[in-house]
Design an enzyme around this catalytic site. Sequence first.
Site, PDB file in Angstrom:
ATOM      1  CG  HIS A 208      -1.797  -1.198   1.341  1.00 34.55           C
ATOM      2  ND1 HIS A 208      -3.089  -1.197   0.861  1.00 34.55           N
ATOM      3  CD2 HIS A 208      -1.596  -2.441   1.844  1.00 34.55           C
ATOM      4  CE1 HIS A 208      -3.647  -2.399   1.079  1.00 34.55           C
ATOM      5  NE2 HIS A 208      -2.753  -3.158   1.668  1.00 34.55           N
ATOM      6  CG  LEU A 209       3.493   2.082  -3.092  1.00 31.48           C
ATOM      7  CD1 LEU A 209       4.029   2.373  -4.494  1.00 31.48           C
ATOM      8  CD2 LEU A 209       4.648   1.904  -2.116  1.00 31.48           C
ATOM      9  NE  ARG A 210      -1.296   3.063   3.987  1.00 30.40           N
ATOM     10  CZ  ARG A 210      -2.183   2.141   4.363  1.00 30.40           C
ATOM     11  NH1 ARG A 210      -3.220   1.877   3.596  1.00 30.40           N
ATOM     12  NH2 ARG A 210      -2.024   1.472   5.481  1.00 30.40           N
TER      13      ARG A 210
ATOM     14  CG  ASP B 284      -5.840  -5.842   0.534  1.00 34.95           C
ATOM     15  OD1 ASP B 284      -6.192  -6.851   1.121  1.00 34.95           O
ATOM     16  OD2 ASP B 284      -4.917  -5.097   0.937  1.00 34.95           O
TER      17      ASP B 284
ATOM     18  CG  HIS C   9      -8.858  -8.176   3.293  1.00 33.93           C
ATOM     19  ND1 HIS C   9      -7.842  -7.369   3.741  1.00 33.93           N
ATOM     20  CD2 HIS C   9      -9.472  -8.648   4.404  1.00 33.93           C
ATOM     21  CE1 HIS C   9      -7.843  -7.351   5.063  1.00 33.93           C
ATOM     22  NE2 HIS C   9      -8.835  -8.117   5.491  1.00 33.93           N
TER      23      HIS C   9
ATOM     24  CG  ASP D  55      -1.150  -6.359   3.975  1.00 34.06           C
ATOM     25  OD1 ASP D  55      -1.406  -5.340   3.295  1.00 34.06           O
ATOM     26  OD2 ASP D  55      -1.950  -6.838   4.800  1.00 34.06           O
TER      27      ASP D  55
HETATM   28 ZN    ZN Z   1      -5.786  -7.121   3.019  1.00 36.46          ZN
END
Ligand code: ZN
Length: 429
Positions: free
Chosen positions: A62-64, A152, A179, A305
Amino acid sequence: MKLIIKNGIIVNPVKNQHEKGDVVIENGKITSLGGVAKDCDGDIFDAEGMFVTPGLIDMHVHLREPGQEAKEDISTGTRAAAAGGMTQVATMANTCPIIDKASILRDVLYRVKEDGVVKVHVIGAVSEKLEGKRLSEMGDMALAGAVAFSDDGHYVDNANFMRRAMEYAGQLGKMIIDHAEDITMCEQGFMNEGDISYALGVTGRPAVGENIAVARDLLLSEMTGCHIHIAHISSAKSVDMVREAKRKGISCTAEVTAQHLYFTDEYLKNYDSAFKMAPPLRTEEDRKALIEGLKDGTIDAIMTDHAPHANEEKDVPFTCAPNGIAGLETSLASTLTVLYHTGEMTMDRIVEVMSVNPAKLLGISGGVLEEGGIADVTVIDPNKEWVVHGKDLYTKAIFTPYENISLRGKAMLTVVDGQVVMREGRVLV
Ligand SMILES: [Zn+2]
């Protein structure tokens, strides 16, 4: 500029190669692989005692960006990736706004061109706004370069919606990454439900919540023919179900995080939110089953993750803290410590699950070293001992479950398209 990686052990499972030899890189390509390099004219990296592998690939980060730059951004996230030995990552859609349209996906890819240090692939959302009600612009996002689809962070809780999404994704030749946590069983919980949560008096997320979701998704994959990839599998029974589904020929794969292979719910005894994640850390029995699943091919990939949070978000009472930890700079070292140095897994298998298989699953080039091929290379010192301190990491998140833990093994050189982006722990671009 020519780069010559000398004296390393080349671990290249796709070509059945595991031998000492030099690697020469010029103009972004591997020009010579194996044997003793004839010319010494260039930048020389002495890899004596180290492994030279295809660039590692983390298929779940997750690079956000966009919108959550207080947690992480493309610049810091891809620097963390380079420091961890990753040459490619795939980033998830639960940003702000959600990556549910081709225009947003293109923006992210544009930002990657500006600020990215390693290659970044984008996973588009399955549903608009991750609400699980209307399909995202899957077709347009596939054309714009989406490598897979996932909500996710959220479970797609409507089974009929998931069926339609899988039918559509299947037609596009893309997999769905789910997820897998049944929301009705898991939403209220803060950690694994079991002896430790009972002792702490904290509401748990039972493993069966994951098992129900995995079972449903495997059934829908069988029904629709769409490939389902189970994200961050965490419990023994889920591993059994994926093993059985593969035996039946259902198109499914699974990934596990490095932290679920290292830690268990015992680490939560101090209510430390650095260990809080979803799915939660589970029991020793589950951890052992995950390792078995990796060894027998049931689980296809180790990923991070990588889910960083701003320090003020995580530095709150345990039950208030968000789920997720940063993992890009510790996953390789954690894996080597807990799987390679214990004799559980060979370096060849580790390269398969951290490079070869993620490339295959995402349908991207990589996972192999070959003359004339793109020079995405990682050099790993398996014996480098180091103590993790969150404040020294490139990620913006200073909280890590590995704080003060001594790990054995580290990426020493990360090469992307022939360019050295990390050398001996320092990111150079
Ligand atoms: Zn997840």
